[in-house]
Design an enzyme around this catalytic site. Structure first.
Site, PDB file in Angstrom:
ATOM      1  N   ARG A 187       0.149  -1.350  -0.278  1.00 42.39           N
ATOM      2  CA  ARG A 187       0.171  -0.194  -0.221  1.00 42.39           C
ATOM      3  C   ARG A 187       0.957   1.343  -0.127  1.00 42.39           C
ATOM      4  O   ARG A 187       0.506   2.176  -0.582  1.00 42.39           O
ATOM      5  CB  ARG A 187      -0.735  -0.038   1.330  1.00 42.39           C
ATOM      6  N   TYR A 215     -16.324  14.541 -16.000  1.00 42.65           N
ATOM      7  CA  TYR A 215     -17.026  12.841 -15.687  1.00 42.65           C
ATOM      8  C   TYR A 215     -18.186  13.061 -14.080  1.00 42.65           C
ATOM      9  O   TYR A 215     -17.726  13.742 -13.560  1.00 42.65           O
ATOM     10  CB  TYR A 215     -16.033  11.929 -15.280  1.00 42.65           C
ATOM     11  N   ASP A 224      -8.198  16.298 -15.791  1.00 41.56           N
ATOM     12  CA  ASP A 224      -8.592  15.345 -15.587  1.00 41.56           C
ATOM     13  C   ASP A 224      -8.238  15.180 -17.360  1.00 41.56           C
ATOM     14  O   ASP A 224      -8.884  15.230 -18.371  1.00 41.56           O
ATOM     15  CB  ASP A 224     -10.055  14.518 -15.619  1.00 41.56           C
ATOM     16  N   LYS A 237      -8.764   3.179 -18.802  1.00 45.61           N
ATOM     17  CA  LYS A 237      -9.611   3.845 -20.101  1.00 45.61           C
ATOM     18  C   LYS A 237      -8.594   3.623 -21.642  1.00 45.61           C
ATOM     19  O   LYS A 237      -8.026   2.771 -21.341  1.00 45.61           O
ATOM     20  CB  LYS A 237      -9.917   5.168 -20.133  1.00 45.61           C
TER      21      LYS A 237
HETATM   22  C1  LIG Z   1     -14.145   6.766 -15.738  1.00 48.53           C
HETATM   23  C2  LIG Z   1     -13.569   8.017 -15.968  1.00 48.53           C
HETATM   24  C3  LIG Z   1     -13.552   8.339 -14.423  1.00 48.53           C
HETATM   25  C4  LIG Z   1     -13.326   7.621 -13.085  1.00 48.53           C
HETATM   26  O1  LIG Z   1     -11.966   6.851 -13.380  1.00 48.53           O
HETATM   27  P1  LIG Z   1     -12.308   5.246 -12.436  1.00 48.53           P
HETATM   28  O2  LIG Z   1     -10.608   4.077 -13.018  1.00 48.53           O
HETATM   29  O3  LIG Z   1     -13.353   4.815 -13.422  1.00 48.53           O
HETATM   30  O4  LIG Z   1     -12.370   5.552 -11.094  1.00 48.53           O
HETATM   31  C5  LIG Z   1     -12.540   9.837 -14.242  1.00 48.53           C
HETATM   32  N1  LIG Z   1     -12.603  10.585 -15.524  1.00 48.53           N
HETATM   33  C6  LIG Z   1     -13.115  10.124 -16.532  1.00 48.53           C
HETATM   34  C7  LIG Z   1     -12.899  11.926 -17.426  1.00 48.53           C
HETATM   35  C8  LIG Z   1     -13.377   8.653 -17.567  1.00 48.53           C
HETATM   36  O5  LIG Z   1     -13.451   8.481 -17.840  1.00 48.53           O
END
Ligand SMILES: *Cc1c(COP(=O)(O)O)cnc(C)c1O
Length: 399
Positions: A64, A117, A188, A213
């Site tokens: 961790r 998101y 992001d 993603k």
């Molecule tokens: C999927 C997504 C998230 C969240 O990510 P997780 O890995 O599902 O926690 C945040 N921002 C964007 C733009 C996303 O597509």
């Protein structure tokens, strides 16, 4: 002065993703990535144990807190983003929440773009205010942002391109604004990936990813990352360790393995997406296509300025009243055969989804309007199938 280089970059993104952080030239070195599948590490002797406790020795003790497989993923992501350091986390949401909680305390204020998101939006709308943090929202064009700053504002958070209408935030303007007011700027960068957009070159302080993603790319792992200066990432790391959002070594392996093909995937997906978007925009039943690669998109010029390609996310609406467009969108989604009807994005499989039933479920009509989502909006993620097969699938599903 568009692309200010922060660190001298020796390798291209493809080479970084494959070789950065790996010791490939030692005799008997494995070419493939090994997983340090362990929860803990031996101290060796009590002297090393004591030095570690005194902060005089950095050593792995418990996964961790850190693990060599995680560290390898972190080196690659930091290099791809042109950042000093990075941290990988159990999910994108863990990266985003830990980053914000490492910077903000009760009484502080945050400015965020409105179109973000769904999970991030709920964090800002519900969770942060419960902790005494005020969040003020601004449109993606940053209109009127000067009026939102107060002496308590600590950070600026943006997402670009946005989900699902692919609007863009001007990176240079956002970073300059944050500098001018002494705010930490966070972005992001999930939708673009570091292949298409490198926010640190524009002056951003921290880059966040849902590595579930594009970075991992195969729809088989939940993962996240944050990249930035060593000082900022140290703060995020403390928060991640404390709140428990650390990544598992197995997930780190999948992320590293996925990243090795990041560049070819993203470039191929972008080329297919442009073909698909052009096809959809000429289809007689389609009312509107949201894709920054089309000259009809309101942010097309900005996309050309700040991105190295337009990505493989898009959205579209079918013609008709909102009710008829939703019915038509549902018929379309129920008929596709190559595209899968599934949440998430950025993997090798092409996907369709209705945001009102997924990312934007439970939002009020006003919130939906602010995020540009209509009842019949269909979001599309283009994968790695042959573009001709994707277009044929769209043709039959729309017929
Ligand atoms: C999927 C997504 C998230 C969240 O990510 P997780 O890995 O599902 O926690 C945040 N921002 C964007 C733009 C996303 O597509």
């Amino acid at each position: 002065m568009k692309h200010k280089k922060v660190a001298k970059k020796q390798w291209g993104d493809g080479t970084i993703a494959i070789h950065m952080g790996e010791d490939h030239h030692r005799g008997d070195a494995p070419v493939g990535v090994s997983i340090a599948r362990t929860a803990n590490f031996v101290f060796g002797d009590t002297e090393r144990m004591k030095l570690r406790a005194e902060g005089k020795l950095s050593a792995y003790i418990y996964t961790r807190y850190g693990n060599p497989t995680l560290a390898l993923a972190e080196k690659k992501i930091a290099a791809l983003e042109g950042a000093e350091e990075a941290i990988v986390t159990a999910s994108g949401s863990a990266a985003i929440s830990s980053a914000l909680l490492s910077l903000l305390r009760a009484g502080d204020e945050l400015i965020s773009t409105q179109q973000i998101y769904g999970g991030s939006y709920r964090l800002m709308r519900d969770t942060l205010p419960r902790l005494g943090i005020t969040v003020r929202f601004v449109e993606s064009d940053l209109g009127g942002i000067e009026r939102l700053v107060t002496p308590r504002t600590k950070a600026l958070y943006v997402e670009t391109p946005t989900n699902p209408t692919l609007r863009l935030v001007d990176l240079e303007r956002a970073a300059e604004f944050a500098k001018e007011w002494g705010l930490v700027s966070l972005i992001d960068n999930t939708f673009a990936s570091p292949i298409l957009q490198k926010p640190i070159e524009f002056g951003f302080d921290m880059v966040l990813h849902s590595a579930s993603k594009y970075l991992s790319g195969h729809s088989d792992v939940i993962a996240g990352a944050a990249a930035g200066s060593a000082a900022l990432i140290r703060q995020v790391r403390e928060t991640v360790i404390g709140l428990g959002g650390s990544m598992d070594p197995e997930a780190a392996f999948l992320l590293i393995r996925g990243m090795k093909t990041l560049r070819v995937r993203v470039e191929h997906q972008h080329r297919s997406a442009l073909e698909v978007a052009r096809y959809l925009s000429k289809h007689p039943k389609v009312a509107r296509v949201h894709y920054p690669g089309l000259s009809s998109h309101p942010d097309h010029a900005l996309a050309k300025r700040q991105m190295h390609g337009f990505g493989s996310m898009m959205a579209f609406e079918l013609k008709g009243t909102p009710k008829a467009a939703l019915a038509a969108a549902r018929r379309f989604c129920d008929r596709v055969k190559v595209f899968l009807l599934a949440a998430s994005l950025g993997g090798v499989e092409s996907l369709v989804v209705l945001p009102i039933y997924t990312s934007h479920t439970g939002m009020s009509p006003a919130e939906l309007k602010a995020s540009g989502v209509e009842p019949g909006t269909v979001r599309v993620s283009i994968g790695l199938e042959d573009p001709e097969d994707l277009i044929e699938d769209l043709r039959q599903a729309l017929a």
